[in-house]
Design an enzyme around this catalytic site. Sequence first.
Site, PDB file in Angstrom:
ATOM      1  N   LYS A  21       2.535   1.985   3.407  1.00  0.00           N
ATOM      2  CA  LYS A  21       1.788   2.142   4.656  1.00  0.00           C
ATOM      3  C   LYS A  21       1.970   0.969   5.603  1.00  0.00           C
ATOM      4  O   LYS A  21       2.018   1.122   6.819  1.00  0.00           O
ATOM      5  CB  LYS A  21       0.285   2.249   4.350  1.00  0.00           C
ATOM      6  CG  LYS A  21      -0.209   3.475   3.650  1.00  0.00           C
ATOM      7  CD  LYS A  21      -1.722   3.511   3.845  1.00  0.00           C
ATOM      8  CE  LYS A  21      -2.465   4.472   2.941  1.00  0.00           C
ATOM      9  NZ  LYS A  21      -2.418   4.151   1.521  1.00  0.00           N
ATOM     10  N   LYS A  79      -8.313  14.199  -3.238  1.00  0.00           N
ATOM     11  CA  LYS A  79      -8.840  13.705  -1.967  1.00  0.00           C
ATOM     12  C   LYS A  79      -8.750  14.783  -0.903  1.00  0.00           C
ATOM     13  O   LYS A  79      -7.740  15.484  -0.816  1.00  0.00           O
ATOM     14  CB  LYS A  79      -8.010  12.491  -1.537  1.00  0.00           C
ATOM     15  CG  LYS A  79      -8.410  11.876  -0.229  1.00  0.00           C
ATOM     16  CD  LYS A  79      -7.425  10.826   0.175  1.00  0.00           C
ATOM     17  CE  LYS A  79      -6.101  11.424   0.571  1.00  0.00           C
ATOM     18  NZ  LYS A  79      -5.010  10.427   0.451  1.00  0.00           N
ATOM     19  N   LYS A  95      -8.109  -1.387   3.313  1.00  0.00           N
ATOM     20  CA  LYS A  95      -7.474  -0.070   3.444  1.00  0.00           C
ATOM     21  C   LYS A  95      -7.497   0.401   4.888  1.00  0.00           C
ATOM     22  O   LYS A  95      -6.547   1.009   5.382  1.00  0.00           O
ATOM     23  CB  LYS A  95      -8.221   0.929   2.559  1.00  0.00           C
ATOM     24  CG  LYS A  95      -7.586   2.275   2.397  1.00  0.00           C
ATOM     25  CD  LYS A  95      -6.267   2.268   1.637  1.00  0.00           C
ATOM     26  CE  LYS A  95      -6.412   2.071   0.173  1.00  0.00           C
ATOM     27  NZ  LYS A  95      -5.124   2.276  -0.566  1.00  0.00           N
ATOM     28  N   ASP A 154       0.802  -1.231   0.000  1.00  0.00           N
ATOM     29  CA  ASP A 154       0.000   0.000   0.000  1.00  0.00           C
ATOM     30  C   ASP A 154       0.833   1.278   0.000  1.00  0.00           C
ATOM     31  O   ASP A 154       1.461   1.656   0.996  1.00  0.00           O
ATOM     32  CB  ASP A 154      -0.967   0.026   1.215  1.00  0.00           C
ATOM     33  CG  ASP A 154      -2.202   0.879   0.945  1.00  0.00           C
ATOM     34  OD1 ASP A 154      -3.000   1.080   1.872  1.00  0.00           O
ATOM     35  OD2 ASP A 154      -2.359   1.345  -0.209  1.00  0.00           O
TER      36      ASP A 154
HETATM   37  N1  LIG Z   1      -2.618   8.005  -3.690  1.00  0.00           N
HETATM   38  C1  LIG Z   1      -3.035   6.960  -4.349  1.00  0.00           C
HETATM   39  O1  LIG Z   1      -3.490   7.014  -5.467  1.00  0.00           O
HETATM   40  C2  LIG Z   1      -2.886   5.651  -3.665  1.00  0.00           C
HETATM   41  C3  LIG Z   1      -2.250   5.578  -2.416  1.00  0.00           C
HETATM   42  C4  LIG Z   1      -2.119   4.348  -1.813  1.00  0.00           C
HETATM   43  C5  LIG Z   1      -2.590   3.210  -2.435  1.00  0.00           C
HETATM   44  N2  LIG Z   1      -3.212   3.334  -3.642  1.00  0.00           N
HETATM   45  C6  LIG Z   1      -3.719   2.112  -4.239  1.00  0.00           C
HETATM   46  O2  LIG Z   1      -3.215   2.002  -5.571  1.00  0.00           O
HETATM   47  C7  LIG Z   1      -4.179   1.289  -6.355  1.00  0.00           C
HETATM   48  C8  LIG Z   1      -4.446   2.066  -7.635  1.00  0.00           C
HETATM   49  O3  LIG Z   1      -4.942   3.347  -7.326  1.00  0.00           O
HETATM   50  P1  LIG Z   1      -5.583   4.178  -8.524  1.00  0.00           P
HETATM   51  O4  LIG Z   1      -6.007   5.493  -7.970  1.00  0.00           O
HETATM   52  O5  LIG Z   1      -4.680   4.143  -9.694  1.00  0.00           O
HETATM   53  O6  LIG Z   1      -6.876   3.297  -8.822  1.00  0.00           O
HETATM   54  P2  LIG Z   1      -7.681   3.136 -10.190  1.00  0.00           P
HETATM   55  O7  LIG Z   1      -8.961   2.469  -9.820  1.00  0.00           O
HETATM   56  O8  LIG Z   1      -7.698   4.385 -10.941  1.00  0.00           O
HETATM   57  O9  LIG Z   1      -6.774   2.110 -11.033  1.00  0.00           O
HETATM   58  C9  LIG Z   1      -6.798   0.722 -10.781  1.00  0.00           C
HETATM   59  C10 LIG Z   1      -6.752   0.033 -12.137  1.00  0.00           C
HETATM   60  O10 LIG Z   1      -6.640  -1.361 -11.914  1.00  0.00           O
HETATM   61  C11 LIG Z   1      -7.413  -2.020 -12.904  1.00  0.00           C
HETATM   62  N3  LIG Z   1      -7.617  -3.387 -12.403  1.00  0.00           N
HETATM   63  C12 LIG Z   1      -8.451  -3.813 -11.444  1.00  0.00           C
HETATM   64  N4  LIG Z   1      -8.292  -5.153 -11.273  1.00  0.00           N
HETATM   65  C13 LIG Z   1      -7.295  -5.544 -12.119  1.00  0.00           C
HETATM   66  C14 LIG Z   1      -6.652  -6.770 -12.397  1.00  0.00           C
HETATM   67  N5  LIG Z   1      -7.008  -7.903 -11.764  1.00  0.00           N
HETATM   68  N6  LIG Z   1      -5.650  -6.794 -13.317  1.00  0.00           N
HETATM   69  C15 LIG Z   1      -5.277  -5.658 -13.955  1.00  0.00           C
HETATM   70  N7  LIG Z   1      -5.871  -4.452 -13.754  1.00  0.00           N
HETATM   71  C16 LIG Z   1      -6.867  -4.407 -12.835  1.00  0.00           C
HETATM   72  C17 LIG Z   1      -8.648  -1.161 -13.058  1.00  0.00           C
HETATM   73  O11 LIG Z   1      -9.276  -1.380 -14.313  1.00  0.00           O
HETATM   74  C18 LIG Z   1      -8.036   0.255 -12.973  1.00  0.00           C
HETATM   75  O12 LIG Z   1      -7.682   0.722 -14.256  1.00  0.00           O
HETATM   76  C19 LIG Z   1      -5.410   1.123  -5.485  1.00  0.00           C
HETATM   77  O13 LIG Z   1      -5.422  -0.163  -4.888  1.00  0.00           O
HETATM   78  C20 LIG Z   1      -5.205   2.151  -4.386  1.00  0.00           C
HETATM   79  O14 LIG Z   1      -5.837   1.812  -3.177  1.00  0.00           O
HETATM   80  C21 LIG Z   1      -3.380   4.499  -4.269  1.00  0.00           C
HETATM   81  O1  LIG Z   2      -1.761   7.188   1.552  1.00  0.00           O
HETATM   82  P1  LIG Z   2      -2.989   7.831   2.115  1.00  0.00           P
HETATM   83  O2  LIG Z   2      -3.260   9.194   1.548  1.00  0.00           O
HETATM   84  O3  LIG Z   2      -3.058   7.794   3.580  1.00  0.00           O
HETATM   85  O4  LIG Z   2      -4.189   6.848   1.702  1.00  0.00           O
HETATM   86  C1  LIG Z   2      -5.027   7.071   0.626  1.00  0.00           C
HETATM   87  C2  LIG Z   2      -6.383   7.028   1.223  1.00  0.00           C
HETATM   88  O5  LIG Z   2      -6.501   8.142   2.084  1.00  0.00           O
HETATM   89  C3  LIG Z   2      -7.408   7.103   0.135  1.00  0.00           C
HETATM   90  O6  LIG Z   2      -8.687   7.088   0.713  1.00  0.00           O
HETATM   91  C4  LIG Z   2      -7.236   5.908  -0.784  1.00  0.00           C
HETATM   92  O7  LIG Z   2      -8.185   6.005  -1.790  1.00  0.00           O
HETATM   93  C5  LIG Z   2      -5.889   5.903  -1.403  1.00  0.00           C
HETATM   94  O8  LIG Z   2      -5.736   4.680  -2.089  1.00  0.00           O
HETATM   95  C6  LIG Z   2      -4.791   5.991  -0.387  1.00  0.00           C
HETATM   96  O9  LIG Z   2      -4.640   4.764   0.252  1.00  0.00           O
END
Ligand SMILES: NC(=O)c1ccc[n+]([C@@H]2O[C@H](COP(=O)([O-])OP(=O)(O)OC[C@H]3O[C@@H](n4cnc5c(N)ncnc54)[C@H](O)[C@@H]3O)[C@@H](O)[C@H]2O)c1
Ligand SMILES: O=P([O-])([O-])O[C@@H]1[C@@H](O)[C@H](O)[C@@H](O)[C@H](O)[C@@H]1O
Length: 539
Positions: free
Chosen positions: A495, A417, A376, A327
Amino acid sequence: MAPHAEVGMGSSNGVGYAAAAPKDLFKVDSPNVVYSDTEINTKYTYRTTKVTKGDDGKYTATPTETVYDFKVDRKVPKVGMMLVGWGGNNGTTVTAGIIANRRGLTWDTREGPRTANYYGSVIMGSTMKLGTDARTNEEVNIPFHDILPMVHPNDLVIGGWDISGMSLADAMDRAGVLEPTLKYQVRKEMAEMRPLPSIYYPDFIAANQEDRADNLIPGSKACNAHVEQIRRDIRDFKAAHALDKVIVQWTANTERYADIIPGVNDTADNLLRAIEAGHDEVSPSTVFAVASILEGAPFINGSPQNTFVPGAIELAERHSAFIGGDDFKSGQTKMKSALVDFLISAGIKLTSIASYNHLGNNDGKNLSSQKQFRSKEISKSNVVDDMVAANSVLYKPGEHPDHTVVIKYMPAVGDNKRALDEYYAEIFMGGHQTISLFNVCEDSLLASPLIIDLVLVAEMMSRIQWKAASSDGAATTKEFKNFHSVLSILSYMLKAPLTPPGTPVVNALAKQRGALTNIFRACVGLEPESDMTLEHKLF
Ligand SMILES: NC(=O)c1ccc[n+]([C@@H]2O[C@H](COP(=O)([O-])OP(=O)(O)OC[C@H]3O[C@@H](n4cnc5c(N)ncnc54)[C@H](O)[C@@H]3O)[C@@H](O)[C@H]2O)c1
Ligand SMILES: O=P([O-])([O-])O[C@@H]1[C@@H](O)[C@H](O)[C@@H](O)[C@H](O)[C@@H]1O
């Protein structure tokens, strides 16, 4: 057009990747450090303190020294980064960001022109203290990226998979993260990029994701064919772009936790058998992890689910393959780990953390489903545990601050966010301190540099080997070894840091950065960064 993993970009010369000889910003002048054209060989004395507790409850602290030989491969390889979830907000943003940096793009915004940068990357945007100027006694700081011969993100070749078949250009529009004036300049290149089909097991992500799932490998639960297809994809991508290595990162949706079931995913052999048998408790992310491990490609989990079931960790250890997670630690939690570290190490008794946020991107949509939110909630809640447990003056055994995590899906705000936090603490003589934070995190612009850092550090770790020298420091005949398969050195970007079984989890942000900094310094024979500056106190 047939879906295929498309090269993201060549190197800064825009053509082939020239694995140039490292251009050293500094050299270490020490009998313990030997440079050759291909390696840096270092004899490093690791100093720590062993503590024993007597029957009287008193401690005995014994300084100890262990001499290690470190070997660093100086040849910077040609590296591919394959993203699972490439078509998502993070995947499209990091791809566009690297293209913009490689081409040195500038674009217009309401606040005036902006130029591509790597802000938010600890490797590309921060510095570390090299030492003190011998003449002026002033600190000399160098770019973090220059401490070791690391890959430059501009030279990463990018590809990956997505259950959505949208081109990276259209997916970039869908993400709604980047300015139109920037998107316009990278659109042509990204329109040529299309994710490979991926595996989709509906039960592991929110049902609201189903409408994206139009780019699938047949089959709705784990099987050997899925592992073999992903392995082929990795091999084909590596061959098509003449890569030296590929690193795989999960930036796809957050999955629900998988149940840990004895006989299914508790050991490597059971996990492989469960996949072969098509067990429905093996998640897509675990299948990707297994395929990457078997293909020798480091695998990093940027989401909070328990991808690394015990069987996956054992498999990685068996194959000496690197894994890391979990994460990305981008905005709200990164702030939390820094603030909690500050408060508790200042002797202020934190008693309550209320951590709320709302966001409107697809990640938020997926997290609006309780099972995915639970993954999460766990990663966002456990980040304070080590700091609380380390302070027995403030907290009795088992005592900890109240802590609640709330995430709401509000489409209107998109990727921007809104995080609202309240930290409530007891201070001197019955007083209280209340800290309220309003923190607008442009989530993908904060996460994308972490994706880059995770690749750069994981790749660098694959070129560092060690062996214990004899007690008198003489070289031994022992073979050089890799670091442990579980790359806990990645924790600064994550995280819920995954650590080798039986080792402690460190969440304090400063300690995490210190570990990353000082392990890299040790590889070139430099002592840990010390802020003692005795040279400024003893004269
Ligand atoms: N700041 C952040 O953006 C942040 C921080 C921490 C964690 N994350 C984690 O990162 C991940 C991606 O975040 P995001 O904002 O890009 O999300 P998003 O939903 O925009 O992108 C995720 C992508 O994964 C694809 N997907 C889902 N299942 C799949 C599979 N089995 N194989 C291949 N592709 C698949 C979806 O079609 C989508 O395009 C999430 O799990 C999120 O919780 C994001
Ligand atoms: O890293 P961070 O900003 O604490 O955590 C984020 C969360 O606050 C948010 O809700 C989630 O959508 C993102 O995937 C990410 O995990």
